[in-house]
Design an enzyme around this catalytic site. Structure first.
Site, PDB file in Angstrom:
ATOM      1  CG  ASN A   6      -1.509   1.336   1.529  1.00 56.66           C
ATOM      2  OD1 ASN A   6      -2.448   1.759   0.856  1.00 56.66           O
ATOM      3  ND2 ASN A   6      -0.967   2.051   2.516  1.00 56.66           N
TER       4      ASN A   6
ATOM      5  CE1 TYR B  29       0.386   8.165  -6.708  1.00 58.02           C
ATOM      6  CE2 TYR B  29      -1.335   8.625  -8.305  1.00 58.02           C
ATOM      7  CZ  TYR B  29      -0.929   8.067  -7.108  1.00 58.02           C
ATOM      8  OH  TYR B  29      -1.837   7.396  -6.326  1.00 58.02           O
TER       9      TYR B  29
ATOM     10  CB  ALA C  54       5.003   6.721 -15.426  1.00 51.84           C
ATOM     11  CB  SER C  55       5.184   5.149 -10.344  1.00 54.96           C
ATOM     12  OG  SER C  55       4.213   5.944  -9.691  1.00 54.96           O
TER      13      SER C  55
HETATM   14  N1  NAD Z   1      -6.170   8.815  -1.670  1.00 53.86           N
HETATM   15  C1  NAD Z   1      -6.362   8.683  -2.968  1.00 53.86           C
HETATM   16  O1  NAD Z   1      -7.162   9.411  -3.570  1.00 53.86           O
HETATM   17  C2  NAD Z   1      -5.616   7.618  -3.734  1.00 53.86           C
HETATM   18  C3  NAD Z   1      -5.975   7.409  -5.060  1.00 53.86           C
HETATM   19  C4  NAD Z   1      -5.327   6.429  -5.785  1.00 53.86           C
HETATM   20  C5  NAD Z   1      -4.327   5.669  -5.183  1.00 53.86           C
HETATM   21  N2  NAD Z   1      -3.987   5.912  -3.899  1.00 53.86           N
HETATM   22  C6  NAD Z   1      -2.917   5.086  -3.315  1.00 53.86           C
HETATM   23  O2  NAD Z   1      -3.329   4.586  -2.064  1.00 53.86           O
HETATM   24  C7  NAD Z   1      -2.165   4.280  -1.276  1.00 53.86           C
HETATM   25  C8  NAD Z   1      -2.374   4.840   0.114  1.00 53.86           C
HETATM   26  O3  NAD Z   1      -2.414   6.264   0.042  1.00 53.86           O
HETATM   27  P1  NAD Z   1      -3.370   7.151   0.975  1.00 53.86           P
HETATM   28  O4  NAD Z   1      -4.350   7.788   0.100  1.00 53.86           O
HETATM   29  O5  NAD Z   1      -3.803   6.352   2.136  1.00 53.86           O
HETATM   30  O6  NAD Z   1      -2.368   8.337   1.396  1.00 53.86           O
HETATM   31  P2  NAD Z   1      -1.390   8.476   2.628  1.00 53.86           P
HETATM   32  O7  NAD Z   1      -0.388   9.511   2.227  1.00 53.86           O
HETATM   33  O8  NAD Z   1      -2.162   8.655   3.873  1.00 53.86           O
HETATM   34  O9  NAD Z   1      -0.708   7.026   2.704  1.00 53.86           O
HETATM   35  C9  NAD Z   1       0.490   6.674   2.073  1.00 53.86           C
HETATM   36  C10 NAD Z   1       1.349   6.022   3.137  1.00 53.86           C
HETATM   37  O10 NAD Z   1       2.543   5.508   2.528  1.00 53.86           O
HETATM   38  C11 NAD Z   1       3.614   5.860   3.376  1.00 53.86           C
HETATM   39  N3  NAD Z   1       4.872   5.878   2.636  1.00 53.86           N
HETATM   40  C12 NAD Z   1       5.273   6.751   1.684  1.00 53.86           C
HETATM   41  N4  NAD Z   1       6.524   6.470   1.308  1.00 53.86           N
HETATM   42  C13 NAD Z   1       6.917   5.390   2.047  1.00 53.86           C
HETATM   43  C14 NAD Z   1       8.121   4.636   2.123  1.00 53.86           C
HETATM   44  N5  NAD Z   1       9.187   4.941   1.369  1.00 53.86           N
HETATM   45  N6  NAD Z   1       8.161   3.579   2.971  1.00 53.86           N
HETATM   46  C15 NAD Z   1       7.104   3.270   3.745  1.00 53.86           C
HETATM   47  N7  NAD Z   1       5.947   3.966   3.734  1.00 53.86           N
HETATM   48  C16 NAD Z   1       5.868   5.005   2.890  1.00 53.86           C
HETATM   49  C17 NAD Z   1       3.245   7.230   3.917  1.00 53.86           C
HETATM   50  O11 NAD Z   1       3.997   7.577   5.039  1.00 53.86           O
HETATM   51  C18 NAD Z   1       1.772   7.035   4.208  1.00 53.86           C
HETATM   52  O12 NAD Z   1       1.574   6.478   5.483  1.00 53.86           O
HETATM   53  C19 NAD Z   1      -0.982   4.875  -2.033  1.00 53.86           C
HETATM   54  O13 NAD Z   1      -0.291   3.859  -2.735  1.00 53.86           O
HETATM   55  C20 NAD Z   1      -1.639   5.831  -3.009  1.00 53.86           C
HETATM   56  O14 NAD Z   1      -0.851   6.072  -4.165  1.00 53.86           O
HETATM   57  C21 NAD Z   1      -4.600   6.870  -3.154  1.00 53.86           C
END
Ligand code: NAD
Length: 249
Positions: free
Chosen positions: A87, A153, A155-156
């Site tokens: 995640n 973002y 692309a990844s």
């Molecule tokens: N919120 C949205 O609208 C949305 C949409 C599409 C995808 N996502 C994806 O959902 C996932 C969760 O995101 P979220 O929305 O809960 O946001 P968020 O920022 O609350 O959660 C992301 C978490 O990843 C952690 N993180 C970042 N880099 C890290 C690293 N190098 N090592 C360990 N942990 C790390 C952060 O500290 C954070 O706790 C992500 O992969 C995000 O790309 C979110």
């Protein structure tokens, strides 16, 4: 059935945290990981208060050895790993292509792609050895289509979809399923950062057929389903949860 053992990366906030709570409420043993020791230990304590076993293992997903350690510690403590949720993710700096730097690339790809790849590597080894398991990678609707902002973002998260499909093919005969959730807007700190203002959030919400972003709990419910035996014939898929947003694209 005995309680499944679940590990989650980036579990201290947002979707990861909601997923940890949802699995704990289902009675799973949960290993949460992230980069902040104190916040991690406090989340593990909160999960234990829900009546299950839980542990925090520190892991920065950019480092292969920390992802290996996360799986090793999970197996040492609970004897197996049934569900792994990759995640952790970053939106990085949302710049246009004409402004991006190698440093921007490294942050986005080391976190979102390398972190997922090396997570799968060690999770799959452990699951293949036990003959079963479910891996869920958290991608985005921007893993399926372009967006005018954040090319790295986008692309990844496309790469996460590709890794999911390849890993599913590699893992299927070992009894391991690999799927991705492609999230639309989910109400988290990341969503707030990307949107930048309440006005932008409202304008984006108006483009979603259901008229609102999803909650972390709604995303967590899908992840719990994909981790459970109720999704036993689903592998190599991207399952979208977006309030209907992709239906209009
Ligand atoms: N919120 C949205 O609208 C949305 C949409 C599409 C995808 N996502 C994806 O959902 C996932 C969760 O995101 P979220 O929305 O809960 O946001 P968020 O920022 O609350 O959660 C992301 C978490 O990843 C952690 N993180 C970042 N880099 C890290 C690293 N190098 N090592 C360990 N942990 C790390 C952060 O500290 C954070 O706790 C992500 O992969 C995000 O790309 C979110």
């Amino acid at each position: 059935m005995t309680s499944p053992v679940v590990l989650i990366t980036g579990a201290l906030t947002g979707v990861g945290r909601a997923t940890a709570v949802a699995f704990a409420k289902e009675g799973a043993k949960v290993v949460v990981s992230g980069r902040r020791q104190e916040a991690g230990e406090s989340l593990a304590a909160e999960l234990k208060s829900l009546g299950t076993e839980a542990e925090f293992v520190r892991a920065d997903v950019r480092y292969e050895e920390e992802l290996k350690n996360l799986v090793d510690r999970t197996v040492e403590r609970f004897g197996r790993v049934d569900v792994a949720v990759n995640n952790a993710g970053t939106e990085g700096e949302l710049k246009p292509i004409v402004e991006v730097t190698k440093e921007d690339f490294d942050l986005a790809f080391e976190t979102n792609v390398l972190g997922t790849l090396m997570g799968i590597k060690y999770q799959l080894r452990a699951m293949a050895a036990q003959g079963s398991g479910s891996i869920i990678n958290v991608s985005s609707i921007y893993g399926l289509m372009g967006a005018p902002i954040g090319p790295l973002y986008v692309a990844s998260k496309h790469a996460v979809v590709g890794l999911t499909r390849s890993a599913a093919l590699e893992a299927a005969r070992a009894g391991v399923r690999v799927n991705a959730v492609t999230l639309g807007a989910i109400e988290t700190a990341m969503h707030d950062r990307v949107m930048g203002s309440e006005e932008n959030k409202a304008a984006f919400a108006a483009t979603i057929p259901q008229g609102r972003p999803g909650t972390p709990e709604e995303a967590a419910d899908l992840i719990v389903f994909l981790g459970s035996g109720r999704s036993g014939y689903i592998t190599g898929q991207t399952i979208t949860i977006d309030g209907g947003k992709m239906a209009g694209n």
